[in-house]
Write a protein that holds these residues in place. Structure first.
Motif, mmCIF file in Angstrom:
data_model
loop_
_atom_site.group_PDB
_atom_site.id
_atom_site.type_symbol
_atom_site.label_atom_id
_atom_site.label_comp_id
_atom_site.label_asym_id
_atom_site.label_seq_id
_atom_site.Cartn_x
_atom_site.Cartn_y
_atom_site.Cartn_z
ATOM 1 N N THR A 38 -13.660 -19.390 -12.673
ATOM 2 C CA THR A 38 -14.615 -19.701 -13.727
ATOM 3 C C THR A 38 -15.486 -18.477 -14.008
ATOM 4 O OG1 THR A 38 -16.262 -20.526 -12.148
ATOM 5 C CG2 THR A 38 -14.700 -22.118 -13.050
ATOM 6 N N ARG A 39 -15.985 -18.414 -15.227
ATOM 7 C CA ARG A 39 -16.844 -17.301 -15.623
ATOM 8 C C ARG A 39 -17.888 -17.807 -16.603
ATOM 9 N NH1 ARG A 39 -16.906 -13.201 -19.552
ATOM 10 N NH2 ARG A 39 -15.070 -14.103 -20.577
ATOM 11 N N HIS A 40 -19.067 -17.217 -16.531
ATOM 12 C CA HIS A 40 -20.174 -17.620 -17.388
ATOM 13 C C HIS A 40 -20.688 -16.404 -18.126
ATOM 14 C CE1 HIS A 40 -24.667 -18.044 -17.845
ATOM 15 N NE2 HIS A 40 -24.264 -19.084 -18.516
ATOM 16 N N ALA A 41 -20.890 -16.511 -19.439
ATOM 17 C CA ALA A 41 -21.389 -15.395 -20.236
ATOM 18 C C ALA A 41 -22.320 -15.924 -21.310
ATOM 19 C CB ALA A 41 -20.234 -14.629 -20.870
ATOM 20 N N VAL A 42 -23.226 -15.072 -21.760
ATOM 21 C CA VAL A 42 -24.158 -15.410 -22.833
ATOM 22 C C VAL A 42 -24.170 -14.253 -23.823
ATOM 23 C CG1 VAL A 42 -26.542 -15.955 -23.439
ATOM 24 C CG2 VAL A 42 -25.590 -16.783 -21.281
ATOM 25 N N PHE A 43 -24.079 -14.549 -25.115
ATOM 26 C CA PHE A 43 -24.141 -13.491 -26.121
ATOM 27 C C PHE A 43 -24.770 -14.032 -27.395
ATOM 28 C CE2 PHE A 43 -20.019 -15.540 -26.592
ATOM 29 C CZ PHE A 43 -19.924 -15.750 -27.962
ATOM 30 N N ASP A 58 -25.498 -13.543 -34.191
ATOM 31 C CA ASP A 58 -25.874 -13.424 -35.601
ATOM 32 C C ASP A 58 -27.173 -12.665 -35.819
ATOM 33 O OD1 ASP A 58 -27.387 -16.698 -36.136
ATOM 34 O OD2 ASP A 58 -27.569 -15.277 -34.505
ATOM 35 N N ASP A 59 -27.403 -11.617 -35.072
ATOM 36 C CA ASP A 59 -28.663 -10.894 -35.199
ATOM 37 C C ASP A 59 -28.440 -9.407 -35.446
ATOM 38 O OD1 ASP A 59 -31.583 -10.217 -33.212
ATOM 39 O OD2 ASP A 59 -31.420 -10.777 -35.321
ATOM 40 N N GLY A 60 -27.448 -9.102 -36.282
ATOM 41 C CA GLY A 60 -27.232 -7.705 -36.626
ATOM 42 C C GLY A 60 -25.954 -7.153 -36.041
ATOM 43 N N GLU A 61 -25.533 -5.996 -36.548
ATOM 44 C CA GLU A 61 -24.261 -5.420 -36.150
ATOM 45 C C GLU A 61 -24.233 -5.052 -34.673
ATOM 46 O OE1 GLU A 61 -21.621 -5.227 -37.921
ATOM 47 O OE2 GLU A 61 -22.498 -5.989 -39.761
ATOM 48 N N ASP A 62 -25.391 -4.637 -34.100
ATOM 49 C CA ASP A 62 -25.375 -4.195 -32.712
ATOM 50 C C ASP A 62 -25.123 -5.354 -31.754
ATOM 51 O OD1 ASP A 62 -27.795 -5.213 -33.584
ATOM 52 O OD2 ASP A 62 -28.911 -4.259 -31.962
ATOM 53 N N LEU A 63 -25.367 -6.595 -32.207
ATOM 54 C CA LEU A 63 -25.135 -7.751 -31.356
ATOM 55 C C LEU A 63 -23.920 -8.547 -31.800
ATOM 56 C CD1 LEU A 63 -28.807 -9.008 -30.929
ATOM 57 C CD2 LEU A 63 -27.435 -7.709 -29.293
ATOM 58 N N ASN A 64 -23.163 -7.980 -32.714
ATOM 59 C CA ASN A 64 -21.997 -8.675 -33.240
ATOM 60 C C ASN A 64 -20.937 -8.855 -32.157
ATOM 61 O OD1 ASN A 64 -20.542 -9.778 -35.433
ATOM 62 N ND2 ASN A 64 -19.280 -7.944 -35.483
ATOM 63 N N GLU A 119 -15.077 -14.102 -28.210
ATOM 64 C CA GLU A 119 -16.430 -14.348 -28.692
ATOM 65 C C GLU A 119 -16.427 -14.879 -30.125
ATOM 66 O OE1 GLU A 119 -16.623 -11.549 -25.323
ATOM 67 O OE2 GLU A 119 -15.432 -11.639 -27.153
ATOM 68 N N THR A 120 -15.500 -14.384 -30.935
ATOM 69 C CA THR A 120 -15.433 -14.822 -32.329
ATOM 70 C C THR A 120 -15.112 -16.309 -32.427
ATOM 71 O OG1 THR A 120 -14.764 -12.637 -33.117
ATOM 72 C CG2 THR A 120 -14.216 -14.511 -34.515
ATOM 73 N N VAL A 121 -14.065 -16.764 -31.745
ATOM 74 C CA VAL A 121 -13.688 -18.178 -31.808
ATOM 75 C C VAL A 121 -14.705 -19.036 -31.061
ATOM 76 C CG1 VAL A 121 -11.846 -19.851 -31.386
ATOM 77 C CG2 VAL A 121 -11.268 -17.501 -31.998
ATOM 78 N N SER A 122 -15.274 -18.506 -29.986
ATOM 79 C CA SER A 122 -16.312 -19.255 -29.273
ATOM 80 C C SER A 122 -17.531 -19.465 -30.147
ATOM 81 C CB SER A 122 -16.708 -18.512 -27.986
ATOM 82 O OG SER A 122 -15.621 -18.409 -27.094
ATOM 83 N N SER A 123 -17.884 -18.461 -30.976
ATOM 84 C CA SER A 123 -18.999 -18.626 -31.908
ATOM 85 C C SER A 123 -18.695 -19.719 -32.921
ATOM 86 C CB SER A 123 -19.273 -17.302 -32.633
ATOM 87 O OG SER A 123 -19.757 -16.337 -31.738
ATOM 88 N N VAL A 139 -24.879 -18.007 -27.840
ATOM 89 C CA VAL A 139 -23.753 -18.811 -27.388
ATOM 90 C C VAL A 139 -23.635 -18.698 -25.869
ATOM 91 C CG1 VAL A 139 -21.255 -19.150 -27.478
ATOM 92 C CG2 VAL A 139 -22.521 -18.545 -29.553
ATOM 93 N N VAL A 140 -23.618 -19.831 -25.218
ATOM 94 C CA VAL A 140 -23.387 -19.882 -23.777
ATOM 95 C C VAL A 140 -21.925 -20.251 -23.573
ATOM 96 C CG1 VAL A 140 -24.072 -20.944 -21.604
ATOM 97 C CG2 VAL A 140 -25.770 -20.617 -23.417
#
Length: 418
Positions: A366-371, A374-380, A386-390, A354-355
């Motif tokens: 303004t702010r820019h982030a990338v995460f 959906d690739d495991g608990e360590d990247l949750n 982040e939850t609503v953005s996903s 997600v960008v």
């Protein structure tokens, strides 16, 4: 009367029910479930075609996460206005896919297999509204592959039209708007080859779409007449490169236009292959549309936050998630996932990235982030933003996400369902 609340008079029952319904349909459903006399004096929310505006869920989103193994169709729903969380069973997901756009909190389902029938599901009453198959949007004489594959007709927006009499969809990949009444056998569509539509939204029983020139209203006489798009307002053009998103503000009963303006930092050169519209910096401008051929710039969002993606837009109350969500802030989440094309279809090649672009309308920051989501608990995702953005950035193209974070202080619903 004593302590026997079931003996309340019919007038009192209806008055209480109306006040609960004004708050949230889930409170109304719980109230009716108490006893038979209370159900007798109140209307079933599944009445008619299930599209009565007062019975539609408001501010509820279904988190895209992997259900527990013991309950494979149990999903959590989050209220972005109150922070409440409810777990509900959605067995319809056994043979349906969830599409991106929602209609007043109803889930948009597409039947798996060759039929491609669309249905709207009320997650709390389980009422299913039947809509025509996507196949009926295909023109019989078309030879364009994009016109003859139902997958290309996935809705990117869905809403009510013609004073709540019909349902309209916008299919961005084929630049189509179509309309039908619940129970109809086919969609009636208007093809718009001369201008590209950016997005669409519905408000107060009217369906709107936007291009780089006009905001249009769909007129179709409840899907009985010949549908057409009628210009109702101009789009402000004051930047060379921008993205437009129509958003319905049901709380204030107004249509809004969000404009993301892309720019290049001073001294930077544009790559030979062109700018990366997904990651390049941007500012966001908000407009209220007054339907008098004008758009009015806004500097605030009424102390709320707006999350928006390609197909979904969600209003959130910062008070329900403080300090995670900031007031008068736009969170623009976009999907970035690589796919592999096989003979049998397209498959996700990597996890969803997600960008996220954040813009404070008051501060201008303004702010820019990338995460990865959906690739495991360590990247949750580890925050409500982040939850609503996903959720708004969902590309609906990969495996379900693992359980997402929901603020620990959020008010949780009682029991496993409504």
């Amino acid at each position: 009367m004593g302590s026997d609340w079931s003996t309340l008079t019919g007038c009192l029952v209806m008055l209480i029910a109306e006040r609960l319904l004004a708050n949230d349909v889930t409170d109304y459903i719980r109230f009716r479930a108490v006893c038979s006399p209370w159900r007798q004096h109140t209307e079933d929310p599944r009445v008619g075609d299930g599209l009565r505006p007062k019975y539609l869920p408001r501010s509820w989103i279904m988190l895209e996460e992997t259900p527990p193994a013991a309950a494979p169709f149990r999903n959590r729903l989050l209220n972005t206005g109150t922070g409440a969380v409810l777990a509900v069973d959605v067995p319809e997901l056994k043979d349906h896919d969830v599409m991106g756009p929602t209609l007043g909190g109803l889930l948009t389902l597409r039947e798996r297999g060759g039929a491609h029938v669309l249905r709207l599901l009320h997650p709390f009453t389980r009422h299913l509204t039947e809509l025509p198959s996507l196949v009926t949007m295909i023109h019989a004489a078309s030879h364009d592959p994009k016109m003859v594959e139902p997958e290309y007709h996935q809705p990117t927006a869905i809403g009510l039209s013609d004073d709540h009499k019909a349902v309209a969809v916008f299919c961005g990949l084929v630049n189509k708007v179509a309309v039908a009444r619940p129970g109809d056998s086919h969609w009636k569509w208007v093809y718009v080859p001369h201008f590209h539509l950016e997005s669409a939204a519905s408000l107060a029983g009217c369906f709107y779409a936007v291009s780089h020139v006009y905001i249009y209203q769909l007129e179709s006489d409840g899907a009985r007449g010949e549908p057409k798009l009628v210009p109702v307002a101009y789009v402000p053009v004051d930047a060379p490169s921008f993205r437009l998103t129509l958003v319905a503000d049901d709380e204030r009963e107004r249509l809004m236009l969000m404009k993301e303006v892309f720019y290049v930092h001073a001294g930077e050169e544009v790559p030979p292959e062109g700018p990366d519209m997904l990651t390049m910096p941007r500012v966001c401008v908000a407009y209220a549309v007054d339907m008098a051929a004008r758009t009015i710039a806004l500097s605030r969002l009424g102390a709320r936050a707006l999350f928006m993606g390609d197909d979904r837009a969600v209003w959130a109350s910062p008070g329900a998630f403080s300090p995670g969500v900031a007031a008068d802030t736009v969170y623009a989440g976009r999907p970035n996932r690589l796919f592999t094309v096989h003979e049998c279809g397209i498959e996700a090649d990597r996890p969803l990235t997600v960008v996220l672009h954040t813009h404070g309308l008051v501060s201008g920051l303004t702010r820019h982030a990338v995460f990865e989501s959906d690739d495991g608990e360590d990247l949750n995702p580890m925050g409500i933003v982040e939850t609503v953005s996903s959720y708004v950035a969902s590309d609906r193209g990969g495996a379900a996400r693992p359980t997402m974070y929901v603020a620990s202080h959020a008010r949780r619903g009682r029991g496993r369902g409504v």
